[in-house]
Scaffold this motif. Structure first.
Motif, mmCIF file in Angstrom:
data_model
loop_
_atom_site.group_PDB
_atom_site.id
_atom_site.type_symbol
_atom_site.label_atom_id
_atom_site.label_comp_id
_atom_site.label_asym_id
_atom_site.label_seq_id
_atom_site.Cartn_x
_atom_site.Cartn_y
_atom_site.Cartn_z
ATOM 1 N N ARG A 190 0.882 -1.126 -0.064
ATOM 2 C CA ARG A 190 0.189 -0.111 -0.123
ATOM 3 C C ARG A 190 0.956 1.191 0.063
ATOM 4 N N ARG A 191 2.071 1.078 0.239
ATOM 5 C CA ARG A 191 3.012 2.325 0.426
ATOM 6 C C ARG A 191 3.643 2.797 -1.037
ATOM 7 N N SER A 192 3.382 1.933 -1.972
ATOM 8 C CA SER A 192 3.913 2.255 -3.533
ATOM 9 C C SER A 192 3.359 3.481 -4.062
ATOM 10 N N VAL A 193 3.956 4.018 -4.925
ATOM 11 C CA VAL A 193 3.501 5.043 -5.478
ATOM 12 C C VAL A 193 2.991 4.813 -6.815
ATOM 13 N N ILE A 194 1.867 5.419 -7.222
ATOM 14 C CA ILE A 194 1.355 5.136 -8.529
ATOM 15 C C ILE A 194 2.103 5.844 -9.710
ATOM 16 N N LEU A 195 2.539 4.872 -10.761
ATOM 17 C CA LEU A 195 3.589 5.488 -11.707
ATOM 18 C C LEU A 195 2.514 5.632 -13.248
ATOM 19 N N PRO A 196 3.285 6.453 -14.155
ATOM 20 C CA PRO A 196 2.341 6.612 -15.221
ATOM 21 C C PRO A 196 1.945 5.356 -16.075
ATOM 22 N N GLY A 255 -2.422 3.011 -1.112
ATOM 23 C CA GLY A 255 -3.198 3.002 0.156
ATOM 24 C C GLY A 255 -4.308 3.838 0.480
ATOM 25 N N GLU A 256 -4.078 5.194 -0.367
ATOM 26 C CA GLU A 256 -5.023 6.075 -0.242
ATOM 27 C C GLU A 256 -6.552 5.708 -0.770
ATOM 28 N N PHE A 257 -6.286 4.910 -1.596
ATOM 29 C CA PHE A 257 -7.790 4.299 -2.502
ATOM 30 C C PHE A 257 -8.311 2.864 -1.879
ATOM 31 N N ALA A 258 -7.595 2.343 -0.908
ATOM 32 C CA ALA A 258 -8.007 1.370 -0.431
ATOM 33 C C ALA A 258 -8.240 1.311 1.275
ATOM 34 N N SER A 259 -9.461 1.739 1.638
ATOM 35 C CA SER A 259 -9.716 2.115 2.990
ATOM 36 C C SER A 259 -9.719 0.732 3.871
ATOM 37 N N THR A 260 -9.104 1.091 5.015
ATOM 38 C CA THR A 260 -9.063 -0.262 5.836
ATOM 39 C C THR A 260 -9.888 -0.061 6.820
#
Length: 76
Positions: free
Chosen positions: A23-29, A59-64
């Motif tokens: 969940r800590r990975s950054v979304i890349l193009p 992680g911002e798009f998958a609420s826990t």
């Protein structure tokens, strides 16, 4: 504290694997338009990546957290 610029963005996303635990990975193009599954701690949530999501973390798009459910009071 932010990550050093010389290191670049952190991403543990493989191009072949759809299920992602990081969940800590950054979304890349290169993920634009792809459908990926993010683990929220209990199950996988499906997410379609758009261009506005670049630079944000998965992680911002998958609420826990579950939404609060309050029972209605009934009159006797």
């Amino acid at each position: 504290m932010t990550r050093s610029l010389w290191k670049g963005p952190f991403s543990e996303i493989a191009t072949k694997n759809q299920k992602i635990w990081s969940r800590r990975s950054v979304i890349l193009p290169y993920l634009i338009g792809k459908q990926i599954m993010i683990h929220n701690g209990k199950s996988f949530l499906t997410l379609k990546v758009t261009d506005e999501m670049i630079g944000h973390k998965l992680g911002e798009f998958a609420s826990t957290r579950k939404k609060a459910f309050h029972k209605k009071k009934t009159k006797k």
